[in-house]
Design a protein around this motif. Structure first.
Motif, short mmCIF file in Angstrom:
data_model
loop_
_atom_site.label_atom_id
_atom_site.label_comp_id
_atom_site.label_asym_id
_atom_site.label_seq_id
_atom_site.Cartn_x
_atom_site.Cartn_y
_atom_site.Cartn_z
N MET A 241 25.54 -12.66 -15.00
CA MET A 241 25.28 -11.29 -15.25
C MET A 241 23.85 -10.94 -15.82
O MET A 241 23.77 -9.96 -16.49
N LEU B 247 22.03 -7.68 -15.02
CA LEU B 247 22.11 -6.64 -15.96
C LEU B 247 21.10 -6.39 -16.84
O LEU B 247 21.17 -5.24 -17.50
N ALA C 231 21.24 1.73 -17.01
CA ALA C 231 22.54 2.22 -17.09
C ALA C 231 22.85 2.43 -18.42
O ALA C 231 23.46 3.46 -18.71
N ARG D 138 24.30 -8.23 -5.28
CA ARG D 138 24.97 -7.45 -6.31
C ARG D 138 24.73 -6.15 -6.40
O ARG D 138 25.10 -5.52 -7.21
N GLY E 180 28.24 -4.04 -6.54
CA GLY E 180 28.72 -4.01 -7.82
C GLY E 180 27.87 -3.32 -8.92
O GLY E 180 28.39 -2.74 -9.74
N GLY E 181 26.43 -3.42 -8.55
CA GLY E 181 25.50 -2.87 -9.75
C GLY E 181 25.63 -1.30 -9.77
O GLY E 181 25.68 -0.59 -10.46
N LEU F 94 29.02 -0.11 -11.11
CA LEU F 94 28.68 -0.16 -12.66
C LEU F 94 28.10 0.99 -13.19
O LEU F 94 28.42 1.54 -14.07
N THR F 95 26.75 1.26 -12.47
CA THR F 95 25.99 2.42 -12.94
C THR F 95 26.50 3.55 -12.89
O THR F 95 26.28 4.79 -13.41
N VAL G 239 30.15 4.27 -12.87
CA VAL G 239 31.22 4.31 -13.61
C VAL G 239 31.02 4.46 -15.01
O VAL G 239 31.74 5.29 -15.63
N LEU G 240 30.05 3.79 -15.63
CA LEU G 240 29.63 3.61 -16.84
C LEU G 240 29.46 4.99 -17.53
O LEU G 240 29.99 5.46 -18.72
#
Length: 233
Positions: free
Chosen positions: A1, A4, A12, A126, A129-130, A133-134, A136-137
């Motif tokens: 990870m 991140l 993020a 990635r 996925g990256g 994530l950015t 959804v967060l």
């Protein structure tokens, strides 16, 4: 990870903080304008003007990003948006609110820079996925903060909305400082004479010229996005 960390972590975190401020204020923009004296037609016109300002700014913003740098574009735009939050709180009437709203929309010219610096900072394996994530967060604050903004509006009326925007301004200032201190440039700046820069920025507004050359999937996404926005409008 480990991916991140660095720029990805900064973006993020800043999007999460921005979501806190927008969840407090965005659902009640129309109500705020009504409290300032606007009619439903006025609110519709304000929304249209904001969309136009954003469109006219984002396209040249992509060109500007390559000339002054991605990090610099992001920092300038974020500080500008921070200032507009305090101006929203100080709006004396709906006309002033609309003027600030148009400026706020135009200051999002740095969005291409933000997307570019995020993609550059993610490892190729990635990126999916990256991006997920950015995306959804920032939705998390929207699960519990809109009722807080609604309570302030119900309990305090106009003063409650001003308080929400003041809090939004403070949060935005934290985001601006975070981005200014921690973002790292990911691409070399391409210097360009001012006249050529202005010509390139003006030419970017003719977005339809490159449409035919796009991949069918890209065309589908663009047309679908246009249809959805027409329905939303």
């Amino acid at each position: 990870m480990s991916w991140l960390k660095g720029n990805v972590g900064v973006i993020a975190t800043s999007w999460f903080l921005f979501a806190i401020s927008s969840a407090l204020t965005f659902p009640y923009l129309a109500e705020y304008m009504k409290l300032l004296g606007a009619s439903e037609v006025d609110i519709g016109v304000a929304t249209s003007l904001g969309s136009l300002a954003n469109m006219l700014a984002v396209l040249p913003g992509g060109v500007l990003t390559d000339v002054i740098g991605r990090r610099k574009s992001i920092v300038i735009g974020t500080w500008g948006i921070t200032a507009t939050q305090f101006l929203y709180a100080a709006a004396l009437n709906w006309q002033m609110f609309v003027a600030v709203y148009v400026v706020d929309s135009a200051l999002h010219f740095y969005q291409p820079a933000l997307a570019a610096i995020l993609l550059d900072s993610l490892p190729p394996e990635r990126r999916g996925g990256g991006m997920m994530l950015t995306a959804v967060l920032p939705q998390v604050p929207w699960l519990f903060l809109p009722p807080v903004g609604g309570y302030l509006l119900d309990a305090m009326g106009l003063t409650g909305m001003r308080a929400s925007f003041l809090l939004s301004g403070i949060i935005s200032a934290i985001v601006a400082l975070l981005r200014m201190r921690l973002l790292v440039e990911t691409a070399p700046v391409q210097e360009m004479p001012t006249r050529e820069l202005l010509k390139a920025m003006a030419g970017s507004l003719a977005f339809w010229r490159g449409f035919k050359a796009q991949d069918p999937v890209v065309k589908y996404v663009l047309i679908l996005g246009l249809a959805v926005n027409v329905a939303a409008g």
